[in-house]
Design a protein around this motif. Structure first.
Motif, PDB file in Angstrom:
ATOM      1  N   MET A 184       0.833  -1.209   0.000  1.00 45.55           N
ATOM      2  CA  MET A 184       0.000   0.000   0.000  1.00 45.55           C
ATOM      3  C   MET A 184       0.872   1.266   0.000  1.00 45.55           C
ATOM      4  O   MET A 184       0.676   2.171  -0.784  1.00 45.55           O
ATOM      5  CB  MET A 184      -0.911  -0.009   1.230  1.00 45.55           C
ATOM      6  N   VAL A 185       1.861   1.314   0.907  1.00 47.22           N
ATOM      7  CA  VAL A 185       2.709   2.496   1.021  1.00 47.22           C
ATOM      8  C   VAL A 185       3.552   2.670  -0.242  1.00 47.22           C
ATOM      9  O   VAL A 185       3.685   3.785  -0.755  1.00 47.22           O
ATOM     10  CB  VAL A 185       3.610   2.413   2.267  1.00 47.22           C
ATOM     11  N   ALA A 186       4.110   1.572  -0.745  1.00 54.53           N
ATOM     12  CA  ALA A 186       4.927   1.653  -1.963  1.00 54.53           C
ATOM     13  C   ALA A 186       4.089   2.155  -3.138  1.00 54.53           C
ATOM     14  O   ALA A 186       4.553   2.966  -3.949  1.00 54.53           O
ATOM     15  CB  ALA A 186       5.522   0.281  -2.282  1.00 54.53           C
ATOM     16  N   GLU A 187       2.851   1.688  -3.222  1.00 55.77           N
ATOM     17  CA  GLU A 187       1.958   2.126  -4.299  1.00 55.77           C
ATOM     18  C   GLU A 187       1.659   3.612  -4.186  1.00 55.77           C
ATOM     19  O   GLU A 187       1.680   4.347  -5.177  1.00 55.77           O
ATOM     20  CB  GLU A 187       0.656   1.330  -4.243  1.00 55.77           C
ATOM     21  N   LEU A 188       1.392   4.071  -2.957  1.00 56.75           N
ATOM     22  CA  LEU A 188       1.120   5.493  -2.746  1.00 56.75           C
ATOM     23  C   LEU A 188       2.325   6.347  -3.107  1.00 56.75           C
ATOM     24  O   LEU A 188       2.184   7.411  -3.712  1.00 56.75           O
ATOM     25  CB  LEU A 188       0.723   5.743  -1.285  1.00 56.75           C
ATOM     26  N   LYS A 189       3.517   5.875  -2.758  1.00 55.88           N
ATOM     27  CA  LYS A 189       4.728   6.634  -3.081  1.00 55.88           C
ATOM     28  C   LYS A 189       4.919   6.733  -4.592  1.00 55.88           C
ATOM     29  O   LYS A 189       5.287   7.797  -5.108  1.00 55.88           O
ATOM     30  CB  LYS A 189       5.943   5.972  -2.430  1.00 55.88           C
ATOM     31  N   ALA A 190       4.675   5.642  -5.279  1.00 63.27           N
ATOM     32  CA  ALA A 190       4.816   5.653  -6.736  1.00 63.27           C
ATOM     33  C   ALA A 190       3.830   6.632  -7.354  1.00 63.27           C
ATOM     34  O   ALA A 190       4.174   7.394  -8.266  1.00 63.27           O
ATOM     35  CB  ALA A 190       4.601   4.247  -7.284  1.00 63.27           C
ATOM     36  N   ARG A 191       2.599   6.608  -6.870  1.00 62.78           N
ATOM     37  CA  ARG A 191       1.587   7.535  -7.387  1.00 62.78           C
ATOM     38  C   ARG A 191       1.954   8.980  -7.066  1.00 62.78           C
ATOM     39  O   ARG A 191       1.779   9.882  -7.892  1.00 62.78           O
ATOM     40  CB  ARG A 191       0.218   7.194  -6.803  1.00 62.78           C
ATOM     41  N   ALA A 192       2.463   9.203  -5.859  1.00 58.60           N
ATOM     42  CA  ALA A 192       2.839  10.561  -5.459  1.00 58.60           C
ATOM     43  C   ALA A 192       3.969  11.089  -6.338  1.00 58.60           C
ATOM     44  O   ALA A 192       3.962  12.252  -6.745  1.00 58.60           O
ATOM     45  CB  ALA A 192       3.247  10.581  -3.992  1.00 58.60           C
ATOM     46  N   LEU A 193       4.948  10.228  -6.633  1.00 53.45           N
ATOM     47  CA  LEU A 193       6.060  10.637  -7.500  1.00 53.45           C
ATOM     48  C   LEU A 193       5.576  10.980  -8.906  1.00 53.45           C
ATOM     49  O   LEU A 193       6.173  11.804  -9.601  1.00 53.45           O
ATOM     50  CB  LEU A 193       7.112   9.524  -7.569  1.00 53.45           C
ATOM     51  N   ALA A 194       4.466  10.346  -9.301  1.00 60.63           N
ATOM     52  CA  ALA A 194       3.903  10.623 -10.622  1.00 60.63           C
ATOM     53  C   ALA A 194       3.013  11.867 -10.613  1.00 60.63           C
ATOM     54  O   ALA A 194       2.437  12.225 -11.635  1.00 60.63           O
ATOM     55  CB  ALA A 194       3.102   9.410 -11.106  1.00 60.63           C
ATOM     56  N   GLY A 195       2.920  12.509  -9.444  1.00 61.96           N
ATOM     57  CA  GLY A 195       2.149  13.749  -9.362  1.00 61.96           C
ATOM     58  C   GLY A 195       0.732  13.603  -8.860  1.00 61.96           C
ATOM     59  O   GLY A 195      -0.050  14.559  -8.926  1.00 61.96           O
ATOM     60  N   ASP A 196       0.359  12.442  -8.350  1.00 55.43           N
ATOM     61  CA  ASP A 196      -0.991  12.205  -7.850  1.00 55.43           C
ATOM     62  C   ASP A 196      -1.171  12.924  -6.514  1.00 55.43           C
ATOM     63  O   ASP A 196      -0.585  12.548  -5.502  1.00 55.43           O
ATOM     64  CB  ASP A 196      -1.209  10.697  -7.684  1.00 55.43           C
ATOM     65  N   GLU A 197      -2.008  13.948  -6.497  1.00 56.18           N
ATOM     66  CA  GLU A 197      -2.187  14.763  -5.295  1.00 56.18           C
ATOM     67  C   GLU A 197      -2.889  13.989  -4.189  1.00 56.18           C
ATOM     68  O   GLU A 197      -2.606  14.189  -2.998  1.00 56.18           O
ATOM     69  CB  GLU A 197      -2.979  16.033  -5.627  1.00 56.18           C
ATOM     70  N   GLU A 198      -3.818  13.122  -4.545  1.00 56.85           N
ATOM     71  CA  GLU A 198      -4.513  12.334  -3.520  1.00 56.85           C
ATOM     72  C   GLU A 198      -3.518  11.412  -2.811  1.00 56.85           C
ATOM     73  O   GLU A 198      -3.557  11.265  -1.581  1.00 56.85           O
ATOM     74  CB  GLU A 198      -5.625  11.493  -4.139  1.00 56.85           C
ATOM     75  N   ALA A 199      -2.608  10.804  -3.566  1.00 59.22           N
ATOM     76  CA  ALA A 199      -1.601   9.931  -2.972  1.00 59.22           C
ATOM     77  C   ALA A 199      -0.706  10.713  -2.021  1.00 59.22           C
ATOM     78  O   ALA A 199      -0.359  10.233  -0.934  1.00 59.22           O
ATOM     79  CB  ALA A 199      -0.773   9.260  -4.058  1.00 59.22           C
ATOM     80  N   LYS A 200      -0.336  11.934  -2.408  1.00 63.55           N
ATOM     81  CA  LYS A 200       0.484  12.773  -1.532  1.00 63.55           C
ATOM     82  C   LYS A 200      -0.248  13.071  -0.228  1.00 63.55           C
ATOM     83  O   LYS A 200       0.338  13.035   0.859  1.00 63.55           O
ATOM     84  CB  LYS A 200       0.835  14.085  -2.236  1.00 63.55           C
ATOM     85  N   ALA A 201      -1.543  13.342  -0.343  1.00 65.06           N
ATOM     86  CA  ALA A 201      -2.342  13.645   0.842  1.00 65.06           C
ATOM     87  C   ALA A 201      -2.465  12.417   1.749  1.00 65.06           C
ATOM     88  O   ALA A 201      -2.386  12.528   2.973  1.00 65.06           O
ATOM     89  CB  ALA A 201      -3.728  14.143   0.433  1.00 65.06           C
ATOM     90  N   LEU A 202      -2.628  11.242   1.168  1.00 63.35           N
ATOM     91  CA  LEU A 202      -2.736  10.025   1.969  1.00 63.35           C
ATOM     92  C   LEU A 202      -1.416   9.689   2.658  1.00 63.35           C
ATOM     93  O   LEU A 202      -1.407   9.181   3.788  1.00 63.35           O
ATOM     94  CB  LEU A 202      -3.208   8.863   1.101  1.00 63.35           C
ATOM     95  N   LEU A 203      -0.298   9.976   2.005  1.00 62.60           N
ATOM     96  CA  LEU A 203       1.002   9.773   2.643  1.00 62.60           C
ATOM     97  C   LEU A 203       1.159  10.711   3.845  1.00 62.60           C
ATOM     98  O   LEU A 203       1.713  10.321   4.880  1.00 62.60           O
ATOM     99  CB  LEU A 203       2.133  10.001   1.644  1.00 62.60           C
ATOM    100  N   ALA A 204       0.677  11.938   3.705  1.00 57.69           N
ATOM    101  CA  ALA A 204       0.714  12.871   4.839  1.00 57.69           C
ATOM    102  C   ALA A 204      -0.176  12.364   5.970  1.00 57.69           C
ATOM    103  O   ALA A 204       0.178  12.475   7.149  1.00 57.69           O
ATOM    104  CB  ALA A 204       0.267  14.259   4.390  1.00 57.69           C
ATOM    105  N   PHE A 205      -1.315  11.782   5.620  1.00 53.33           N
ATOM    106  CA  PHE A 205      -2.211  11.203   6.627  1.00 53.33           C
ATOM    107  C   PHE A 205      -1.510  10.063   7.366  1.00 53.33           C
ATOM    108  O   PHE A 205      -1.618   9.939   8.595  1.00 53.33           O
ATOM    109  CB  PHE A 205      -3.482  10.705   5.939  1.00 53.33           C
ATOM    110  N   LEU A 206      -0.768   9.241   6.630  1.00 50.68           N
ATOM    111  CA  LEU A 206      -0.039   8.128   7.246  1.00 50.68           C
ATOM    112  C   LEU A 206       0.989   8.622   8.262  1.00 50.68           C
ATOM    113  O   LEU A 206       1.261   7.949   9.266  1.00 50.68           O
ATOM    114  CB  LEU A 206       0.665   7.296   6.175  1.00 50.68           C
ATOM    115  N   ALA A 207       1.570   9.795   8.008  1.00 53.02           N
ATOM    116  CA  ALA A 207       2.555  10.338   8.940  1.00 53.02           C
ATOM    117  C   ALA A 207       1.919  10.593  10.302  1.00 53.02           C
ATOM    118  O   ALA A 207       2.553  10.384  11.349  1.00 53.02           O
ATOM    119  CB  ALA A 207       3.159  11.625   8.384  1.00 53.02           C
ATOM    120  N   PHE A 208       0.662  11.026  10.321  1.00 55.70           N
ATOM    121  CA  PHE A 208      -0.047  11.204  11.583  1.00 55.70           C
ATOM    122  C   PHE A 208      -0.235   9.868  12.294  1.00 55.70           C
ATOM    123  O   PHE A 208      -0.096   9.769  13.514  1.00 55.70           O
ATOM    124  CB  PHE A 208      -1.419  11.842  11.344  1.00 55.70           C
ATOM    125  N   LEU A 209      -0.579   8.821  11.526  1.00 53.22           N
ATOM    126  CA  LEU A 209      -0.786   7.505  12.127  1.00 53.22           C
ATOM    127  C   LEU A 209       0.503   6.976  12.745  1.00 53.22           C
ATOM    128  O   LEU A 209       0.502   6.448  13.861  1.00 53.22           O
ATOM    129  CB  LEU A 209      -1.304   6.511  11.084  1.00 53.22           C
TER     130      LEU A 209
END
Length: 208
Positions: A1-26
């Motif tokens: 899940m995390v690796a997929e989100l990182k890949a999407r974020a690197l591709a410019g996916d704003e939702e993925a970037k936001a979810l990664l920030a959410f994970l930092a809180f967790l």
């Protein structure tokens, strides 16, 4: 899940970037911050995140959302430690790291299990990995102090105790609910200070 989100974020996916920030809180177990951050998501996604947070606090075993899987495993590991099931706890923490290699609390808990068994070098390895991810965690520095006490390195023990104390006394950082990152302290620009000084000088010179 995390690796997929990182890949999407690197591709410019704003939702993925936001979810990664959410994970930092967790990872930091800042559920209040995560809840505030979740409010900025579109309605359907917001409901998903808030439901996951509620289950983390009320019934983590009932969680089946992959976004929360690593945090769930850490919570189950902590519960197992409290019940004296050390082997089960270790399996949960290892599973958390498989799901999210950057989950520093899983690393800290694994280090502590090794420390309890007297496996100091293995404990230090886990703590050092956690330190690279979360250098501002006071509990980590307390654990490192305990480890260095066992190793007989009193200088490092004292250094980590001092660091833990400073971190505990420092006010918590104010996080931006939109980015999940610490807010920058507000500073007046130079022109504003000059304008303020000019206004004060004018008022002072024209006092009745």
């Amino acid at each position: 899940m995390v690796a997929e989100l990182k890949a999407r974020a690197l591709a410019g996916d704003e939702e993925a970037k936001a979810l990664l920030a959410f994970l930092a809180f967790l990872r930091a177990k800042d559920y209040a911050g995560a809840r505030s951050y979740a409010e900025g998501f579109p309605e359907g996604e917001k409901e998903r995140l808030l439901r996951g947070l509620a289950l983390l606090e009320e019934d983590p075993e009932a969680l089946d959302d992959p976004l929360f899987a690593a945090e769930k495993e850490v919570l189950l590991g902590v519960k197992a430690v409290g019940e004296g099931r050390r082997e089960a706890a270790e399996a949960h923490f290892q599973r958390a790291l498989e799901l999210d290699p950057e989950h520093h609390r899983a690393l800290i808990n694994l280090g502590t299990l090794h420390l309890e068994r007297g496996e100091l070098e293995a404990a230090l390895e886990f703590y050092q990995k956690a330190l690279r991810l979360a250098p501002e965690d006071p509990l980590l520095h307390e654990n490192l102090a305990a480890l260095y006490k066992r190793k007989g390195d009193l200088d490092k023990m004292v250094a980590h105790l001092k660091r833990a104390t400073r971190l505990k006394m420092a006010p918590p950082p104010s996080l931006d609910p939109l980015t999940g990152k610490p807010r920058r302290r507000f500073r007046l620009p130079l022109w504003a200070w000059l304008l303020l000084l000019a206004l004060l000088a004018y008022l002072f010179l024209h006092k009745p």
